[in-house]
Write a protein that holds these residues in place. Structure first.
Motif, PDB file in Angstrom:
ATOM      1  N   CYS A 178       0.854  -1.189   0.000  1.00 35.32           N
ATOM      2  CA  CYS A 178       0.000   0.000   0.000  1.00 35.32           C
ATOM      3  C   CYS A 178       0.891   1.240   0.000  1.00 35.32           C
TER       4      CYS A 178
ATOM      5  N   CYS B  81       0.320   3.049   3.771  1.00 32.69           N
ATOM      6  CA  CYS B  81       0.745   2.458   5.053  1.00 32.69           C
ATOM      7  C   CYS B  81       1.738   1.315   4.890  1.00 32.69           C
TER       8      CYS B  81
ATOM      9  N   CYS C 263      -6.671  -1.314   0.492  1.00 32.85           N
ATOM     10  CA  CYS C 263      -5.762  -1.793   1.540  1.00 32.85           C
ATOM     11  C   CYS C 263      -6.557  -2.201   2.779  1.00 32.85           C
TER      12      CYS C 263
ATOM     13  N   CYS D 221      -5.311   0.446   5.977  1.00 32.23           N
ATOM     14  CA  CYS D 221      -5.666   1.878   6.025  1.00 32.23           C
ATOM     15  C   CYS D 221      -6.811   2.227   5.079  1.00 32.23           C
TER      16      CYS D 221
END
Ligand code: DWN
Ligand code: ZN
Length: 411
Positions: A8, A11, A52, A55
């Protein structure tokens, strides 16, 4: 030129789920000549949307190099009336609410300088940073000082050294184009004065999902922001999200405001309100994304059926506007030159070329004005009001618009 990430970009989690496959697709702004088509060199890349797990950031993992996408650019912000008016109001806000005489404003992805040109005569210093050589030349012609390069730690170090730090950094419709978000936030933080503010606009994921705006997806757009992952991105880089305001442009946009964490600013209630909205919509689960994908497939079927019916009735169809998003729509819905005789577009550099993937000729508006087409597929649907306003003559003589988003309808 193309690689696939496995983390991601907000994050760095490796847990992502693919929820929509819109490709393989050609690059949405890679309009081409007949010769290029004959040489058969057009490339396609996966256009898959992921979310994701940690997050909830929605993004592409297939990354086409920024040099390929942005060194020479076919999109000019001044090709509509809506966007220059929107940016003039934006500049007024920056002038009256966020700066004083002598302060510096830096814009990344400043395109043809339409926003910054509004600071002329305001007593503010201003500078654009724009990687596309052709577009930055247009900005300079307009009198907007423009650094022709990508916005990164190297360019901000030069700016800070030669001109000082910026009270306001602006970045509209550009944050989603950047793969290295960590590097971006660091660079902005380095450039901002201690009391400075970074103000940026991105299409809002909530609008994209609610209005089936799947055509916002193309390889230039690596991120599709909701407020929650944007806040995570900023905090990881030492900034605080202090405000967010919804805007009507580009099918629904958010304008975000970030300051140094050290400035200790208190976020406005609007931040909590949108975070709550996103929680209520369950954007931290898979369900809304899977539902979006199902609606987009249905939209494709409905649009194809409407077009087949119009063709059966002997109607002549053309396209109105050749935006990047239009190419996602045409390719995903498999609408080609056998369906649309041409697409008209006001951008001089697109005229005379063929649309990526579908190879439909792009013609100037004069052709459309003097042609008795029956139906115009409004690919630039985000300017519906502006277009309906200026195409009264077409509609008076019986012409119809087919507006594909949020659900296909004839006007
Ligand atoms: O983020 C991005 C946005 C802001 O701009 C980019 N990555 C690229 C670009 O996206 P787009 O090409 O989808 O943007 P627009 O603003 O929806 O493009 C509209 C197109 O339609 C332009 O090519 C101009 C054309 N047009 C037209 O021919 N007649 C537009 C209007 C209003 C018209 O009347
Ligand atoms: Zn994440």
């Amino acid at each position: 030129m193309h690689f696939k990430r496995d983390t991601c970009r907000v994050c760095l989690s490796k847990e992502l789920t693919k929820f929509s496959e819109l490709g393989p697709q050609p690059l949405a702004n890679a309009f081409l000549t007949q010769k290029m088509v004959e040489e058969g060199k057009e490339e396609r890349f996966p256009l898959d949307l992921y979310v994701c797990h940690r997050c909830s950031h929605v993004q592409l993992l297939d990354v086409v190099s920024k040099e390929t996408l942005f060194s020479h650019y076919l999109y000019f912000s001044t090709v509509s009336r809506t966007i220059p008016a929107h940016f003039a109001a934006f500049a007024k806000e920056v002038e009256t609410e966020h700066t004083q005489r002598g302060d510096m404003v830096v814009e990344l992805g400043s395109n043809d300088g339409v926003l910054l040109s509004a600071f002329e005569g305001s007593g503010r210093r201003f500078l654009g940073v724009e990687p596309a050589t052709n577009v930055s030349e247009a900005a300079r012609k307009r009198g907007v000082p423009t650094m022709n390069r990508f916005f990164d730690m190297e360019s901000v170090t030069i700016i800070a050294r030669d001109l000082g730090k910026a009270k306001v950094v602006i970045g509209n419709n550009v944050v989603g184009h950047i793969d290295d978000l960590e590097g971006l936030v660091k660079s902005v933080k380095h450039l901002l004065t201690p009391d400075g503010v970074w103000i940026f606009e991105v299409p809002y994921l909530v609008d994209m999902l609610e209005k089936n705006e799947f055509d916002t997806a193309y390889h230039e757009h690596l991120s599709y922001f909701a407020v929650s992952p944007a806040k995570t991105m900023l905090e990881r880089g030492g900034l605080t999200l202090v405000d967010v305001r919804r805007q009507p442009v580009h099918g629904g946009t958010i304008r975000l405001y970030a300051k140094h964490k050290e400035a200790g600013a208190t976020p406005t209630p609007r931040v909590a309100e949108l975070l709550k909205l996103e929680k209520d919509l369950k954007l931290d689960t898979l369900a809304p994304y899977q539902a979006f994908d199902a609606r987009v497939r249905k939209l494709r079927d409905d649009l194809q059926k409407m077009i087949a019916d119009l063709k059966r009735d002997g109607k002549r169809l053309v396209g109105y506007g050749a935006p990047a998003k239009g190419n996602t729509l045409l390719n995903y819905c498999q609408i080609g030159h056998d369906t649309l005789e041409y697409v008209q577009d006001t951008t001089p550099v697109k005229q005379g070329l063929l649309t990526p993937g579908t190879h439909i000729p792009v013609v100037p508006p004069e052709k459309f004005a003097h042609d008795n087409a029956d139906v115009a597929l409004m690919l630039a649907w985000n300017y519906e009001k502006e277009i309906l306003g200026k195409e009264e003559a077409f509609r008076k003589r019986g012409g119809k618009f087919l507006i594909p988003i949020p659900t296909p309808r004839i006007v």
